[in-house]
Design a protein around this motif. Structure first.
Motif, PDB file in Angstrom:
ATOM      1  N   PRO A   1      -4.965  -4.607  10.853  1.00  0.00           N
ATOM      2  CA  PRO A   1      -5.658  -4.447  12.136  1.00  0.00           C
ATOM      3  C   PRO A   1      -4.855  -3.623  13.140  1.00  0.00           C
ATOM      4  O   PRO A   1      -5.403  -3.128  14.121  1.00  0.00           O
ATOM      5  CB  PRO A   1      -5.828  -5.892  12.629  1.00  0.00           C
ATOM      6  CG  PRO A   1      -4.822  -6.690  11.869  1.00  0.00           C
ATOM      7  CD  PRO A   1      -4.614  -5.999  10.564  1.00  0.00           C
TER       8      PRO A   1
ATOM      9  N   ARG B   1       4.331  -4.345  29.112  1.00  0.00           N
ATOM     10  CA  ARG B   1       4.377  -3.351  28.030  1.00  0.00           C
ATOM     11  C   ARG B   1       3.316  -2.280  28.252  1.00  0.00           C
ATOM     12  O   ARG B   1       3.571  -1.091  28.158  1.00  0.00           O
ATOM     13  CB  ARG B   1       4.154  -4.077  26.697  1.00  0.00           C
ATOM     14  CG  ARG B   1       4.190  -3.201  25.486  1.00  0.00           C
ATOM     15  CD  ARG B   1       3.808  -4.003  24.252  1.00  0.00           C
ATOM     16  NE  ARG B   1       3.924  -3.200  23.054  1.00  0.00           N
ATOM     17  CZ  ARG B   1       3.367  -3.507  21.885  1.00  0.00           C
ATOM     18  NH1 ARG B   1       2.689  -4.627  21.754  1.00  0.00           N
ATOM     19  NH2 ARG B   1       3.512  -2.727  20.847  1.00  0.00           N
ATOM     20  N   ARG B   2       2.102  -2.701  28.529  1.00  0.00           N
ATOM     21  CA  ARG B   2       1.012  -1.746  28.766  1.00  0.00           C
ATOM     22  C   ARG B   2       1.317  -0.861  29.983  1.00  0.00           C
ATOM     23  O   ARG B   2       1.112   0.350  29.956  1.00  0.00           O
ATOM     24  CB  ARG B   2      -0.292  -2.512  28.983  1.00  0.00           C
ATOM     25  CG  ARG B   2      -1.466  -1.666  29.402  1.00  0.00           C
ATOM     26  CD  ARG B   2      -2.196  -1.024  28.266  1.00  0.00           C
ATOM     27  NE  ARG B   2      -2.928  -2.018  27.510  1.00  0.00           N
ATOM     28  CZ  ARG B   2      -3.401  -1.835  26.279  1.00  0.00           C
ATOM     29  NH1 ARG B   2      -3.202  -0.687  25.684  1.00  0.00           N
ATOM     30  NH2 ARG B   2      -4.069  -2.782  25.667  1.00  0.00           N
TER      31      ARG B   2
ATOM     32  N   ARG C   1       2.185   2.038  -3.326  1.00  0.00           N
ATOM     33  CA  ARG C   1       1.137   2.584  -4.206  1.00  0.00           C
ATOM     34  C   ARG C   1       0.863   4.051  -3.872  1.00  0.00           C
ATOM     35  O   ARG C   1       0.672   4.880  -4.761  1.00  0.00           O
ATOM     36  CB  ARG C   1      -0.143   1.748  -4.053  1.00  0.00           C
ATOM     37  CG  ARG C   1      -0.075   0.419  -4.806  1.00  0.00           C
ATOM     38  CD  ARG C   1      -1.378  -0.341  -4.695  1.00  0.00           C
ATOM     39  NE  ARG C   1      -1.410  -1.177  -3.509  1.00  0.00           N
ATOM     40  CZ  ARG C   1      -2.472  -1.346  -2.728  1.00  0.00           C
ATOM     41  NH1 ARG C   1      -3.597  -0.726  -2.995  1.00  0.00           N
ATOM     42  NH2 ARG C   1      -2.405  -2.128  -1.667  1.00  0.00           N
ATOM     43  N   ARG C   2       0.860   4.364  -2.595  1.00  0.00           N
ATOM     44  CA  ARG C   2       0.590   5.761  -2.220  1.00  0.00           C
ATOM     45  C   ARG C   2       1.705   6.695  -2.707  1.00  0.00           C
ATOM     46  O   ARG C   2       1.443   7.796  -3.179  1.00  0.00           O
ATOM     47  CB  ARG C   2       0.415   5.872  -0.698  1.00  0.00           C
ATOM     48  CG  ARG C   2      -0.928   5.306  -0.249  1.00  0.00           C
ATOM     49  CD  ARG C   2      -1.145   5.424   1.247  1.00  0.00           C
ATOM     50  NE  ARG C   2      -2.496   4.976   1.603  1.00  0.00           N
ATOM     51  CZ  ARG C   2      -2.951   4.858   2.846  1.00  0.00           C
ATOM     52  NH1 ARG C   2      -2.151   5.151   3.866  1.00  0.00           N
ATOM     53  NH2 ARG C   2      -4.180   4.447   3.070  1.00  0.00           N
TER      54      ARG C   2
ATOM     55  N   LEU D   1       0.821  -1.219   0.000  1.00  0.00           N
ATOM     56  CA  LEU D   1       0.000   0.000   0.000  1.00  0.00           C
ATOM     57  C   LEU D   1       0.858   1.273   0.000  1.00  0.00           C
ATOM     58  O   LEU D   1       0.572   2.225  -0.730  1.00  0.00           O
ATOM     59  CB  LEU D   1      -0.931  -0.018   1.223  1.00  0.00           C
ATOM     60  CG  LEU D   1      -1.797   1.223   1.419  1.00  0.00           C
ATOM     61  CD1 LEU D   1      -2.689   1.477   0.212  1.00  0.00           C
ATOM     62  CD2 LEU D   1      -2.634   1.080   2.686  1.00  0.00           C
TER      63      LEU D   1
ATOM     64  N   TRP E   1      -5.672   5.683   7.229  1.00  0.00           N
ATOM     65  CA  TRP E   1      -6.073   4.380   7.764  1.00  0.00           C
ATOM     66  C   TRP E   1      -6.328   3.374   6.653  1.00  0.00           C
ATOM     67  O   TRP E   1      -6.755   3.738   5.553  1.00  0.00           O
ATOM     68  CB  TRP E   1      -7.339   4.574   8.592  1.00  0.00           C
ATOM     69  CG  TRP E   1      -7.883   3.324   9.195  1.00  0.00           C
ATOM     70  CD1 TRP E   1      -7.304   2.572  10.172  1.00  0.00           C
ATOM     71  CD2 TRP E   1      -9.116   2.689   8.871  1.00  0.00           C
ATOM     72  NE1 TRP E   1      -8.103   1.500  10.467  1.00  0.00           N
ATOM     73  CE2 TRP E   1      -9.230   1.539   9.692  1.00  0.00           C
ATOM     74  CE3 TRP E   1     -10.147   2.958   7.977  1.00  0.00           C
ATOM     75  CZ2 TRP E   1     -10.319   0.680   9.642  1.00  0.00           C
ATOM     76  CZ3 TRP E   1     -11.241   2.100   7.930  1.00  0.00           C
ATOM     77  CH2 TRP E   1     -11.316   0.979   8.758  1.00  0.00           C
ATOM     78  N   CYS E   2      -6.090   2.109   6.955  1.00  0.00           N
ATOM     79  CA  CYS E   2      -6.419   1.032   6.030  1.00  0.00           C
ATOM     80  C   CYS E   2      -7.007  -0.125   6.833  1.00  0.00           C
ATOM     81  O   CYS E   2      -6.363  -0.618   7.772  1.00  0.00           O
ATOM     82  CB  CYS E   2      -5.181   0.571   5.270  1.00  0.00           C
ATOM     83  SG  CYS E   2      -5.499  -0.889   4.253  1.00  0.00           S
ATOM     84  N   ALA E   3      -8.202  -0.548   6.457  1.00  0.00           N
ATOM     85  CA  ALA E   3      -8.900  -1.604   7.198  1.00  0.00           C
ATOM     86  C   ALA E   3      -8.161  -2.934   7.143  1.00  0.00           C
ATOM     87  O   ALA E   3      -8.361  -3.793   8.005  1.00  0.00           O
ATOM     88  CB  ALA E   3     -10.304  -1.769   6.639  1.00  0.00           C
ATOM     89  N   GLU E   4      -7.309  -3.117   6.147  1.00  0.00           N
ATOM     90  CA  GLU E   4      -6.644  -4.411   5.998  1.00  0.00           C
ATOM     91  C   GLU E   4      -5.524  -4.626   7.009  1.00  0.00           C
ATOM     92  O   GLU E   4      -5.018  -5.741   7.131  1.00  0.00           O
ATOM     93  CB  GLU E   4      -6.103  -4.550   4.573  1.00  0.00           C
ATOM     94  CG  GLU E   4      -7.205  -4.650   3.535  1.00  0.00           C
ATOM     95  CD  GLU E   4      -6.653  -4.660   2.121  1.00  0.00           C
ATOM     96  OE1 GLU E   4      -5.923  -5.603   1.772  1.00  0.00           O
ATOM     97  OE2 GLU E   4      -6.952  -3.714   1.374  1.00  0.00           O
TER      98      GLU E   4
ATOM     99  N   GLN F   1       3.346  -8.771  27.722  1.00  0.00           N
ATOM    100  CA  GLN F   1       2.345  -7.857  27.143  1.00  0.00           C
ATOM    101  C   GLN F   1       1.749  -6.951  28.221  1.00  0.00           C
ATOM    102  O   GLN F   1       1.431  -5.792  27.965  1.00  0.00           O
ATOM    103  CB  GLN F   1       1.231  -8.662  26.454  1.00  0.00           C
ATOM    104  CG  GLN F   1       1.659  -9.336  25.155  1.00  0.00           C
ATOM    105  CD  GLN F   1       1.773  -8.371  23.967  1.00  0.00           C
ATOM    106  OE1 GLN F   1       1.797  -7.145  24.129  1.00  0.00           O
ATOM    107  NE2 GLN F   1       1.879  -8.933  22.773  1.00  0.00           N
ATOM    108  N   ARG F   2       1.598  -7.457  29.415  1.00  0.00           N
ATOM    109  CA  ARG F   2       1.049  -6.629  30.497  1.00  0.00           C
ATOM    110  C   ARG F   2       2.078  -5.596  30.975  1.00  0.00           C
ATOM    111  O   ARG F   2       1.737  -4.453  31.275  1.00  0.00           O
ATOM    112  CB  ARG F   2       0.578  -7.520  31.655  1.00  0.00           C
ATOM    113  CG  ARG F   2      -0.586  -8.430  31.265  1.00  0.00           C
ATOM    114  CD  ARG F   2      -0.934  -9.381  32.389  1.00  0.00           C
ATOM    115  NE  ARG F   2      -1.591  -8.713  33.500  1.00  0.00           N
ATOM    116  CZ  ARG F   2      -1.623  -9.186  34.748  1.00  0.00           C
ATOM    117  NH1 ARG F   2      -1.038 -10.353  35.034  1.00  0.00           N
ATOM    118  NH2 ARG F   2      -2.223  -8.523  35.697  1.00  0.00           N
TER     119      ARG F   2
END
Lengths: 467, 69
Positions: free
Chosen positions: A237, A354-355, A108-109, A105, A232-235, A351-352
């Protein structure tokens, strides 16, 4: 002046004004690549035919005077999809993959804005490394000293800029892979906020940490390229549903009077050698910074990034690790195998943490706008270096090049890496980057400070002569 | 919590079996070294007391139909 030595903004202005043909800009870059890449090894694919055809199209476009990147040659790390080619991501394994159906993407942009893709760039296999010592495609050499590493994993992306092969490249940064090579090769790099730029059509390393971003020889090129890639791009996540927030216009406002600036201490002093600290001192003095800040729990944040990277990166390749592990890069094969075996509890705890770290640092940004820190612990090591000495510590060289970058990408902060010259006593011919760090979504502040620094004679991205 | 070399090796062999990874003698020393390094990192993250509200950073994003670019 040869077009390949100009920055992207200048090339585009010349093409728009009709004083330069896109075809001549492309030919100039292709000639420079042909003359230098046997020594630098930044490119894994050169797209002569595609680039020349595209340049003719740009030259014949009646609306080319409206294209912000009219005729600007650029290249991408070879984890970006390029239509008709397998996306290698630095690997031997992906040579067998089907060719990409369309360009990534962001490619392309940029091409929609008039830019012209001229090739794909070398990297550490699957982006797992900081030196671009790639056994399948050869090491990328630092254009300012060919015996040294260009850094990684986007080593080709930084080296192509510093070798004067193209004015603009794209790379990715999971734990430092834009900032480390920008630092070691002496060019500008932008790692935006996590989630800012869509990664659609790129080969992931660690989806929950991967960022994409540009390299350039000027701050205005970084900003323009970044502006044109936003949206933004929906593809993807991981891409945040935010409207584009263009920043090029704010570069004109380089009065930093109202900004609260500070230098990062603690981890960023302990893990830096004298050269790295000297680079930060020069920046600090130029900006009149008097304040130091220490972030809490940095070692734990770095450990969290390490575990998430190791486990998530390995899981992506589990089928190949089961059936053809010896086709992986020898420098990373055993790390991938190990990552596949980590207990889930280690990774979920990471992961916790990290938050939690992100929340702690958000509080710090209540009191400061921009933080400064070295991007690498030292200047570019010689290729093949196994160990680094930092004070009394002896550390494995390859992973340690990312020590100062990793805790910041762990929480997705936007960072501009600016090249600093003439501060390093151990190797005066080499640059070292300083990270200009802002709160999430404030790329504008980091770029404003970088633009102010770029007025200094020692903050620049010269083209290596490679005579 | 620090793991001994024997505990690291037991973890590696058990998890490799569970995942269907056949580790060769050539691969094993490197794998043990990197799992030991990861165990050191795990001890660091495990040393930070966390509470009920310290949610993980891996949040699911629901997928809605959307136009493709």
């Amino acid at each position: 002046m040869k077009p390949c030595t100009l920055d992207a903004v200048t090339i585009a202005a010349e093409v728009r004004a009709g004083r330069l043909r896109a075809s001549d800009a492309v030919d100039s870059c292709l000639a420079r690549i042909a003359a230098t890449d046997d020594r630098v090894n930044a490119f894994t694919t050169v797209l002569d035919t595609r680039a020349r055809a595209r340049a003719l199209m740009v030259d014949s476009k009646p609306d080319r005077h409206t294209l912000p990147l009219a005729g600007v040659p650029f290249a991408v790390k070879n984890l970006f999809d390029i239509a008709g080619l397998p996306t290698l991501a630095g690997s031997k394994i992906e040579r067998d993959a089907p060719a990409a159906a369309r360009d990534a993407l962001l490619v392309r942009r940029l091409e929609a804005a008039g830019a012209i893709l001229v090739g794909a760039l070398n990297m550490d296999e699957y982006a797992y490394g900081f030196t671009t010592e790639n056994s399948h495609y050869g090491a990328t050499c630092n254009p300012h000293d060919l015996a040294r590493t260009a850094g990684g994993s986007s080593g080709g992306s930084a080296a192509a800029i510093s070798a004067g092969q193209v004015p603009l490249t794209l790379g990715s940064d999971t734990n430092g892979s834009i900032r480390v090579p920008a630092s070691l090769c002496g060019c500008f790099g932008l790692k935006p906020t996590f989630g800012r730029l869509p990664r659609t059509g790129t080969y992931p390393f660690v989806a929950s940490l991967d960022h994409l971003g540009p390299f350039a020889r000027s701050v205005r090129d970084l900003a323009l390229c970044y502006d044109l890639m936003q949206g933004w791009c929906a593809e993807d996540p991981g891409c945040a549903p935010r409207a584009a927030e263009p920043v090029s216009a704010v570069l004109d406002d380089i009065d930093l009077g109202g900004l609260r600036l500070a230098t990062l201490g603690g981890w960023w002093r302990e893990m830096a050698d004298a050269d790295a600290l000297a680079a930060v001192s020069l920046v600090r003095e130029a900006l009149g910074v008097t304040r130091d800040i220490e972030l809490p729990e940095v070692a734990r944040a770095r450990a969290a990034a390490f575990l998430i990277t190791n486990a998530e990166g390995a899981n992506l390749h589990l089928p190949d690790l089961r059936t053809r592990a010896d086709d992986f890069e020898p420098l990373s094969r055993d790390r991938f195998l190990a990552g596949a075996l980590l207990p889930a509890g280690w990774v979920q705890q990471a992961q916790r943490v990290r938050r939690r770290f992100a929340h702690e640092v958000a509080q710090v940004f209540d009191t400061v706008d921009v933080l400064l820190a070295p991007a690498t612990p030292c200047v570019a090591p010689l290729l093949g270096t196994e160990w680094l000495s930092l004070g009394t510590q002896r550390l494995p060289a390859r992973p340690s090049l990312g020590l100062l970058a990793q805790p910041l990408s762990c929480i997705g902060l936007p960072v501009v890496t600016v090249p600093v010259w003439n501060a390093q006593s151990s190797a005066p011919h080499l640059p070292l980057g300083v990270q200009v760090i802002a709160a999430p979504w404030r790329e504008d502040l980091a770029l404003r400070v970088a633009a102010a620094l770029a007025r200094e004679p020692w903050c620049r991205a010269p083209i290596a002569p490679l005579a | 919590m620090t793991l001994t070399p024997a505990q690291i090796e037991a973890l590696v062999r058990a998890n490799a079996d569970a995942l269907g990874l056949r580790l060769t003698p050539e691969q094993m020393p490197g794998v043990l070294r990197y799992v030991a390094l990861a165990a050191d990192m795990a001890a660091l993250v495990d040393g930070l007391p966390l509470g009920r509200d310290d949610e993980g950073a891996n949040v699911f994003v629901p997928v809605a139909p959307a136009a493709r670019e």
